[in-house]
Design a protein around this motif. Structure first.
Motif, PDB file in Angstrom:
ATOM      1  N   UNK A   1       0.801  -1.224   0.000  1.00  0.00           N
ATOM      2  CA  UNK A   1       0.000   0.000   0.000  1.00  0.00           C
ATOM      3  C   UNK A   1       0.832   1.272   0.000  1.00  0.00           C
ATOM      4  N   UNK A   2       2.008   1.225   0.644  1.00  0.00           N
ATOM      5  CA  UNK A   2       2.828   2.431   0.723  1.00  0.00           C
ATOM      6  C   UNK A   2       4.222   2.073   1.213  1.00  0.00           C
ATOM      7  N   UNK A   3       5.182   2.979   0.956  1.00  0.00           N
ATOM      8  CA  UNK A   3       6.527   2.726   1.487  1.00  0.00           C
ATOM      9  C   UNK A   3       6.577   3.018   2.977  1.00  0.00           C
ATOM     10  N   UNK A   4       7.449   2.335   3.660  1.00  0.00           N
ATOM     11  CA  UNK A   4       7.749   2.615   5.060  1.00  0.00           C
ATOM     12  C   UNK A   4       8.979   3.510   5.081  1.00  0.00           C
ATOM     13  N   UNK A   5       8.853   4.692   5.652  1.00  0.00           N
ATOM     14  CA  UNK A   5       9.945   5.663   5.656  1.00  0.00           C
ATOM     15  C   UNK A   5      10.556   5.782   7.037  1.00  0.00           C
ATOM     16  N   UNK A   6      11.874   5.965   7.088  1.00  0.00           N
ATOM     17  CA  UNK A   6      12.535   6.195   8.370  1.00  0.00           C
ATOM     18  C   UNK A   6      12.539   7.685   8.693  1.00  0.00           C
ATOM     19  N   UNK A   7      13.203   8.080   9.754  1.00  0.00           N
ATOM     20  CA  UNK A   7      13.187   9.470  10.190  1.00  0.00           C
ATOM     21  C   UNK A   7      13.856  10.410   9.194  1.00  0.00           C
ATOM     22  N   UNK A   8      14.717   9.873   8.328  1.00  0.00           N
ATOM     23  CA  UNK A   8      15.386  10.685   7.312  1.00  0.00           C
ATOM     24  C   UNK A   8      14.632  10.707   5.992  1.00  0.00           C
ATOM     25  N   UNK A   9      13.470  10.078   5.953  1.00  0.00           N
ATOM     26  CA  UNK A   9      12.685  10.062   4.727  1.00  0.00           C
ATOM     27  C   UNK A   9      13.122   9.013   3.725  1.00  0.00           C
ATOM     28  N   UNK A  10      13.954   8.071   4.143  1.00  0.00           N
ATOM     29  CA  UNK A  10      14.395   6.999   3.265  1.00  0.00           C
ATOM     30  C   UNK A  10      13.460   5.795   3.376  1.00  0.00           C
ATOM     31  N   UNK A  11      13.349   5.074   2.296  1.00  0.00           N
ATOM     32  CA  UNK A  11      12.530   3.867   2.289  1.00  0.00           C
ATOM     33  C   UNK A  11      13.211   2.803   3.145  1.00  0.00           C
ATOM     34  N   UNK A  12      12.484   2.303   4.132  1.00  0.00           N
ATOM     35  CA  UNK A  12      13.013   1.291   5.043  1.00  0.00           C
ATOM     36  C   UNK A  12      12.157   0.027   5.007  1.00  0.00           C
ATOM     37  N   UNK A  13      11.366  -0.117   3.949  1.00  0.00           N
ATOM     38  CA  UNK A  13      10.483  -1.266   3.816  1.00  0.00           C
ATOM     39  C   UNK A  13       9.159  -0.833   3.208  1.00  0.00           C
ATOM     40  N   UNK A  14       8.122  -1.655   3.383  1.00  0.00           N
ATOM     41  CA  UNK A  14       6.809  -1.352   2.824  1.00  0.00           C
ATOM     42  C   UNK A  14       5.727  -1.756   3.817  1.00  0.00           C
ATOM     43  N   UNK A  15       4.582  -1.108   3.700  1.00  0.00           N
ATOM     44  CA  UNK A  15       3.371  -1.541   4.399  1.00  0.00           C
ATOM     45  C   UNK A  15       2.482  -2.239   3.397  1.00  0.00           C
ATOM     46  N   UNK A  16       1.810  -3.270   3.868  1.00  0.00           N
ATOM     47  CA  UNK A  16       1.015  -4.092   2.962  1.00  0.00           C
ATOM     48  C   UNK A  16      -0.210  -4.636   3.666  1.00  0.00           C
ATOM     49  N   UNK A  17      -1.094  -5.218   2.870  1.00  0.00           N
ATOM     50  CA  UNK A  17      -2.275  -5.912   3.371  1.00  0.00           C
ATOM     51  C   UNK A  17      -2.247  -7.333   2.838  1.00  0.00           C
ATOM     52  N   UNK A  18      -2.425  -8.303   3.727  1.00  0.00           N
ATOM     53  CA  UNK A  18      -2.242  -9.700   3.369  1.00  0.00           C
ATOM     54  C   UNK A  18      -3.551 -10.468   3.431  1.00  0.00           C
ATOM     55  N   UNK A  19      -3.755 -11.338   2.432  1.00  0.00           N
ATOM     56  CA  UNK A  19      -4.871 -12.264   2.455  1.00  0.00           C
ATOM     57  C   UNK A  19      -6.216 -11.629   2.175  1.00  0.00           C
ATOM     58  N   UNK A  20      -7.254 -12.457   2.214  1.00  0.00           N
ATOM     59  CA  UNK A  20      -8.608 -11.987   1.935  1.00  0.00           C
ATOM     60  C   UNK A  20      -9.095 -10.992   2.982  1.00  0.00           C
ATOM     61  N   UNK A  21      -8.583 -11.111   4.207  1.00  0.00           N
ATOM     62  CA  UNK A  21      -9.019 -10.216   5.285  1.00  0.00           C
ATOM     63  C   UNK A  21      -8.233  -8.912   5.318  1.00  0.00           C
ATOM     64  N   UNK A  22      -7.278  -8.767   4.382  1.00  0.00           N
ATOM     65  CA  UNK A  22      -6.489  -7.536   4.246  1.00  0.00           C
ATOM     66  C   UNK A  22      -5.827  -7.153   5.573  1.00  0.00           C
ATOM     67  N   UNK A  23      -5.238  -8.138   6.204  1.00  0.00           N
ATOM     68  CA  UNK A  23      -4.565  -7.906   7.474  1.00  0.00           C
ATOM     69  C   UNK A  23      -3.299  -7.073   7.252  1.00  0.00           C
ATOM     70  N   UNK A  24      -3.078  -6.049   8.073  1.00  0.00           N
ATOM     71  CA  UNK A  24      -1.885  -5.209   7.889  1.00  0.00           C
ATOM     72  C   UNK A  24      -0.606  -5.961   8.251  1.00  0.00           C
ATOM     73  N   UNK A  25       0.418  -5.736   7.442  1.00  0.00           N
ATOM     74  CA  UNK A  25       1.725  -6.332   7.697  1.00  0.00           C
ATOM     75  C   UNK A  25       2.791  -5.352   7.242  1.00  0.00           C
ATOM     76  N   UNK A  26       3.875  -5.303   7.982  1.00  0.00           N
ATOM     77  CA  UNK A  26       5.000  -4.434   7.634  1.00  0.00           C
ATOM     78  C   UNK A  26       6.196  -5.297   7.261  1.00  0.00           C
ATOM     79  N   UNK A  27       6.794  -4.978   6.151  1.00  0.00           N
ATOM     80  CA  UNK A  27       8.032  -5.631   5.729  1.00  0.00           C
ATOM     81  C   UNK A  27       9.156  -4.610   5.804  1.00  0.00           C
TER      82      UNK A  27
END
Length: 423
Positions: free
Chosen positions: A132-158
């Protein structure tokens, strides 16, 4: 099933398991890195494509250790070009640097195979996960992603120090960082369907600029129609408008239907022969989104706009850009400090431009000529009579040469490319 606080980690997260993403994941996993390959769908899943691979694509697959002689791969020896009232059968060039054949395989099979190939190399394939969106650190750099998993769209962070976006034309992560598609670069559109056709085993892939009984039309240019026999009783038939900026607004479905109606009914290419609906997709070209690296995010494939403007070829360049993104990421993660890591990553967009930009610039010029039906009619009517000229044009359009080590044609093309500024 992920819960509300689910968090995962990897050395690199690759988003999108098409050819670019699976190529990146395979190359990264081969270095021993922990790679997570996230895909929103479940395999097999359909993608709109002509399903044809040129010798350039064949080589990219072979370089990845894919056995293209195994069942399911169908060889094709060349192109049958229709233009200016003429038809010429042209074998793929016989060159030292490239295979002498093309392939066809449905994207539903190809993408599933490549994702499994990345898994076999050690990548973790995670399907039914929508980023769904990038995960940003305090410096504004990409440090992973936010996502939704499965049919129930459960939130997960990578979480990962680097992310490769191979999301296709949408480029959601790139847009989040302000990396928008350049509107001064061509955007193509392709329509295709499968038909039950007696031409399924044809050794040549049909490419037509004559899309009416009178030849190229203003409504259909710059573009072409195709008929690719799939070897399974069907053919992939479609039409690609290679630059929508020059389009007239004509109904592309009508263009395709009228062209296919020119063929004998027994060929099985018409509406009544269809076995799938007509579907369309965009073709982002000429490195149309960039820079291809920014703040921890690398772009590959359609997300970076790597489709070849000369012919709408995308799979080859998706595989190649996935490899280049993986090589940049692996080298960066092996760098001794943050400054050295960033220097490595900053060179990735330059490498894309060095390897693809000049040819794509030529392709943009080619599209300008292709937008003029009269020029296309004259060039094809005369050019298709001359085998040497057709061979040279095929090498140029397909980006298939031996460079300065080749024959006179290759050396001339090498000079032309060297003199052309990169896109």
């Amino acid at each position: 099933m992920a819960d509300a606080t689910a968090e995962r980690r990897a050395d690199v997260v690759v988003v999108g398991a098409g050819p670019a993403g699976s190529s990146a994941a395979w190359h990264l996993a081969r270095t021993g890195l922990d790679v997570a390959l996230l895909e929103k769908a479940e395999f097999p899943r359909e993608k709109v494509c002509g399903d044809g691979l040129t010798p350039r694509g064949v080589k990219a697959l072979q370089d990845m250790g894919v056995d293209t002689t195994a069942p399911g791969w169908v060889r094709r020896r060349g192109l049958r070009v229709h233009g200016g009232g003429r038809v010429a059968e042209v074998d793929w060039p016989r060159l030292d640097s490239w295979p002498d054949h093309g392939l066809v395989r449905t994207r539903s099979e190809l993408d599933a195979l490549l994702a499994a190939h990345a898994q076999d190399a050690g990548a973790r394939l995670v399907t039914r996960t929508t980023v769904t969106e990038p995960l940003l650190d305090d410096d504004g750099r990409v440090a992973g992603v936010r996502a939704e998993a499965g049919d129930d769209r459960e939130p997960v962070t990578w979480r990962a120090p680097l992310v490769v976006s191979a999301e296709g034309l949408s480029g959601r992560l790139a847009k989040s960082l302000g990396l928008l598609r350049r509107t001064d670069r061509p955007l193509g559109v392709a329509l295709r369907r499968y038909v039950r056709s007696r031409r399924t085993d044809d050794q040549y892939l049909d490419i037509a600029f004559d899309l009416t009984a009178e030849g190229p039309s203003r409504e259909s240019m710059p573009g072409y129609g195709w008929i690719f026999g799939m070897g399974d009783g069907t053919a992939n038939v479609g039409y690609g408008l290679l630059d929508t900026r020059r389009g007239t607004g004509a109904d592309r479905r009508v263009i395709l239907r009228r062209w296919l109606d020119l063929f004998p009914a027994e060929d099985g290419l018409r509406e009544e022969d269809a076995v799938t609906p007509l579907r369309g997709a965009g073709l982002p070209m000429a490195l149309s989104r960039g820079p291809a690296y920014s703040r921890g995010l690398l772009l590959a494939g359609d997300t970076a706009g790597t489709v070849n403007p000369c012919n709408g070829e995308g799979i080859s360049y998706a595989l190649e850009s996935g490899r280049m993104a993986a090589e940049a990421a692996a080298a960066a993660l092996a760098a001794p400090d943050a400054a050295a890591r960033e220097a490595v990553l900053q060179r990735y967009p330059e490498r894309l431009r060095d390897e693809l930009g000049r040819h794509h610039r030529l392709g943009m010029g080619f599209l300008a000529l292709l937008a003029r039906p009269g020029v296309v009619r004259l060039a094809t009517a005369r050019g298709l009579r001359r085998p040497a000229l057709v061979d040279g044009a095929l090498r140029l359009m397909g980006n298939l040469t031996d460079g300065r080590d080749g024959d006179a044609v290759d050396r001339a093309l090498a000079v032309l490319l060297r003199l052309t500024p990169a896109a």
